[in-house]
Design a protein around this motif. Structure first.
Motif, PDB file in Angstrom:
ATOM      1  N   ASP A  44      32.101  31.762  25.948  1.00  0.00           N
ATOM      2  CA  ASP A  44      32.364  30.358  25.652  1.00  0.00           C
ATOM      3  C   ASP A  44      31.054  29.589  25.564  1.00  0.00           C
ATOM      4  OD1 ASP A  44      34.995  30.875  25.629  1.00  0.00           O
ATOM      5  OD2 ASP A  44      35.472  29.881  27.535  1.00  0.00           O
ATOM      6  N   GLY A  45      30.962  28.722  24.574  1.00  0.00           N
ATOM      7  CA  GLY A  45      29.792  27.880  24.421  1.00  0.00           C
ATOM      8  C   GLY A  45      28.671  28.519  23.643  1.00  0.00           C
ATOM      9  N   GLN A  46      28.840  29.778  23.200  1.00  0.00           N
ATOM     10  CA  GLN A  46      27.793  30.458  22.462  1.00  0.00           C
ATOM     11  C   GLN A  46      28.201  30.687  21.011  1.00  0.00           C
ATOM     12  OE1 GLN A  46      27.150  34.116  24.556  1.00  0.00           O
ATOM     13  NE2 GLN A  46      25.657  33.198  25.943  1.00  0.00           N
ATOM     14  N   GLY A 135      33.704  28.458  21.864  1.00  0.00           N
ATOM     15  CA  GLY A 135      33.641  27.086  22.346  1.00  0.00           C
ATOM     16  C   GLY A 135      33.449  26.057  21.262  1.00  0.00           C
ATOM     17  N   ILE A 136      33.593  26.452  20.011  1.00  0.00           N
ATOM     18  CA  ILE A 136      33.340  25.519  18.920  1.00  0.00           C
ATOM     19  C   ILE A 136      34.328  24.362  18.907  1.00  0.00           C
ATOM     20  CG2 ILE A 136      34.766  26.724  17.203  1.00  0.00           C
ATOM     21  CD1 ILE A 136      32.612  26.104  15.157  1.00  0.00           C
ATOM     22  N   LYS A 138      35.417  22.685  21.358  1.00  0.00           N
ATOM     23  CA  LYS A 138      34.974  21.650  22.292  1.00  0.00           C
ATOM     24  C   LYS A 138      33.629  21.061  21.881  1.00  0.00           C
ATOM     25  CE  LYS A 138      37.249  24.010  26.181  1.00  0.00           C
ATOM     26  NZ  LYS A 138      37.622  25.219  25.412  1.00  0.00           N
ATOM     27  N   ASN A 139      32.724  21.909  21.405  1.00  0.00           N
ATOM     28  CA  ASN A 139      31.360  21.471  21.133  1.00  0.00           C
ATOM     29  C   ASN A 139      31.188  20.829  19.753  1.00  0.00           C
ATOM     30  OD1 ASN A 139      30.452  22.427  23.644  1.00  0.00           O
ATOM     31  ND2 ASN A 139      30.211  24.491  22.831  1.00  0.00           N
ATOM     32  N   PHE A 140      31.938  21.320  18.774  1.00  0.00           N
ATOM     33  CA  PHE A 140      31.804  20.817  17.403  1.00  0.00           C
ATOM     34  C   PHE A 140      33.195  20.658  16.794  1.00  0.00           C
ATOM     35  CE2 PHE A 140      28.156  23.678  18.229  1.00  0.00           C
ATOM     36  CZ  PHE A 140      27.166  22.708  18.336  1.00  0.00           C
TER      37      PHE A 140
END
Length: 545
Positions: A44-46, A135-136, A138-140
């Protein structure tokens, strides 16, 4: 699954990497359970160095809406769509008999019928599941919105082929994935589009800069979020119209939401047409099949409408027959679906326009068309007839705008076309086999007549819409099933064993054999969700009333 040993495979670095990450993505239909497994190694997040995983997964999904992914060979598209919906829609017919019984005469081939399912899950759903694991979402959220829109685009095609499909539980790691009813699948599509369009509007309003150049990872709109928003609204309108007979209240609600200008607008210009670019070593698979294999030719229905109307798009869509036989050479001549064909005799009939110098012709790098401005105008014309709000014009205005927008797309001049109130589709004659001859399928003319009954207005809209959507046979087949228009020539030979009506024509494809082998309980339950518990090509889908 190969139809030709001689076929050359095309690969790019993108698909080599994809194959390594998604085992079996380019293999024959098997191991569908892999769409539930995240084996990327991305946490997640990568998204990896330089966000390369974004490009890997999103491009793969975009390219697989009409598959020229999966190792890059056109064989997948041939059985995903070309020998199925492209022919069922009236656009094409093969000159290759393959065997005496195949999909073009309703002798449905199990080895062909699972490809659209395989592509949907291994080449679209799997990459999108992996994107979410990064994690896209949430992040983008705006980039995730594009991934959701791509998923809905691709999977709406899958459900419109089979009916019930696994959808809501995909990605949960289940060993047996249950099927959702088609009604529930459509509800989920609309909910996903709600989320996606909301995220896009927020991104556009804020003007926030992404930490990477999204255009590098987008082979549709080069990272242009307003264009993605217009397409998403247009897609919502298309899906809403699909269900108008099965759930008219939801259809009206969703269509008016799509057409509300406050929500970002729909496609109104050819510059916004939804097409997937053919990049690198990849080729347009339809052109490859027509030009390199001579395995597909123009269908008789399309030829007879175009030549009957003296439609100037005819030279853009097809070339002229090259056969020296009397009455063939130098004329436009399609092949009637279900004909008994012999390749040396019938490959000389009209093909896709790849050679004759007309511009624009189809080339190996022509983008793959998914949706056009013309289609959206015709959807709006139909919405006006139904009395829905926000359509932006009268039915006649929108119908005529659809025609002129299509003419502009194909760079043809059509003076007097919209005033033509006498021409209609030609009868079909086959100089090589008179058994294939048949009278004109329709007397519908081009000129709008406000005094016509609604059914005649609908036939006029749908016939011109069908002409404008060429060569995208999946949506054309869907709209023929939904409306009964345009009126198409039936198959000459019907090898379905009475499972499919020659007059009503084919309604769906059976569930893949692999599902019976690997997910038997779930597919057995899915059969019970069909309009009649018969898993064959004659069973109607939920929206097909």
């Amino acid at each position: 699954m190969k139809l030709y040993n001689k076929m050359k495979r095309y690969r790019s670095g993108l698909l080599v990497a994809t194959a390594a990450l998604v085992t079996g993505m380019s293999a024959c239909t098997k191991n569908f359970e892999r769409y539930n497994t995240d084996d990327t190694g991305i946490t997640d997040g990568q998204l990896g160095p330089d966000f390369n995983a974004l490009g890997l997964y999103l491009k793969s999904a975009q390219m697989s809406i009409l598959n020229f992914s999966g190792g890059g060979d056109p064989n997948s598209y041939q059985v995903q769509q070309n020998l199925n919906a492209d022919c069922f829609s009236g656009y094409f017919m093969t000159p290759n008999p393959f065997s005496s019984s195949n999909n073009t005469n309703y002798g449905l081939v199990p080895g062909w019928n699972g490809e659209a399912y395989k592509v949907g899950y291994l080449n679209v759903m799997s990459p999108v599941v992996k994107l979410r694991a990064s994690g896209i979402d949430k992040n983008f959220p705006a980039v995730w919105a594009v991934a959701q829109i791509v998923q809905v685009t691709a999977m709406s095609r899958v459900t419109d082929i089979y009916g019930p499909i696994p959808y809501s539980r995909v990605g949960e790691g289940l060993s047996s994935v249950p099927y959702d009813s088609q009604q529930d699948v459509y509800k989920r599509f609309f909910a996903q589009l709600d989320t996606a369009t909301g995220s896009l509007r927020a991104q556009i309003s804020s003007g926030t800069q992404l930490p990477f150049n999204f255009s590098n990872f987008d082979v549709v709109y080069n990272g242009n979020f307003p264009q993605w928003l217009r397409f998403a609204n247009s897609l919502r309108l298309r899906l809403a119209m699909h269900i108008v007979k099965a759930d008219p209240a939801t259809a009206k609600l969703e269509a008016e939401k799509a057409l509300n200008p406050a929500n970002g607008g729909v496609i109104t210009d050819n510059a916004d047409n939804m097409t997937v670019k053919v990049t690198g070593d990849f080729t347009n698979p339809l052109v490859f099949i027509a030009k390199n294999w001579a395995d597909i030719r123009i269908g008789a229905s399309l030829q007879c409408y175009l030549t009957g109307y003296k439609d100037p798009r005819v030279s853009r869509y097809m070339d002229k027959a090259t056969d020296p036989a009397t009455g063939l050479k130098g004329v436009y001549k399609g092949i009637r679906i279900g004909s008994l064909v012999d390749k040396p005799k019938y490959q000389t009939y009209s093909s896709l326009n790849t050679e004759d110098g007309a511009s624009p012709a189809f080339t190996l790098k022509t983008p793959m068309q998914v949706m056009t401005a013309a289609e959206v105008y015709f959807l709006r014309a139909e919405a006006t007839i139904r009395g829905w709000s926000n359509t932006g014009g009268s039915a006649q205005q929108l119908y005529e705008q659809g025609v002129t927008t299509s003419m502009a797309q194909w760079q043809v001049s059509a003076p007097g076309y919209l005033a033509n109130d006498s021409s209609h589709a030609d009868a079909y004659t086959d100089p090589k086999n008179p058994v294939n001859n048949i009278n004109s399928p329709s007397t519908i003319t081009i000129k709008w007549n406000e005094g016509d009954v609604e059914a005649k207005k609908m036939e006029r809209i749908m016939t011109q819409k069908w002409l404008a959507m060429f060569p995208e046979g999946q949506e054309a087949w869907t709209e023929f099933r939904r409306t009964g228009y345009p009126k198409l020539f039936p198959v000459v030979n019907n090898n379905s064993g009475n499972a499919i009506s020659t007059d009503v024509q084919i309604r769906r494809l059976p569930f893949p054999q692999n599902e019976y082998n690997t997910n038997p309980a779930a597919v057995a339950a899915a059969v019970q969700l069909l309009s009649t518990p018969a898993d064959n090509g004659g069973t109607r889908l939920w929206w097909d009333k």
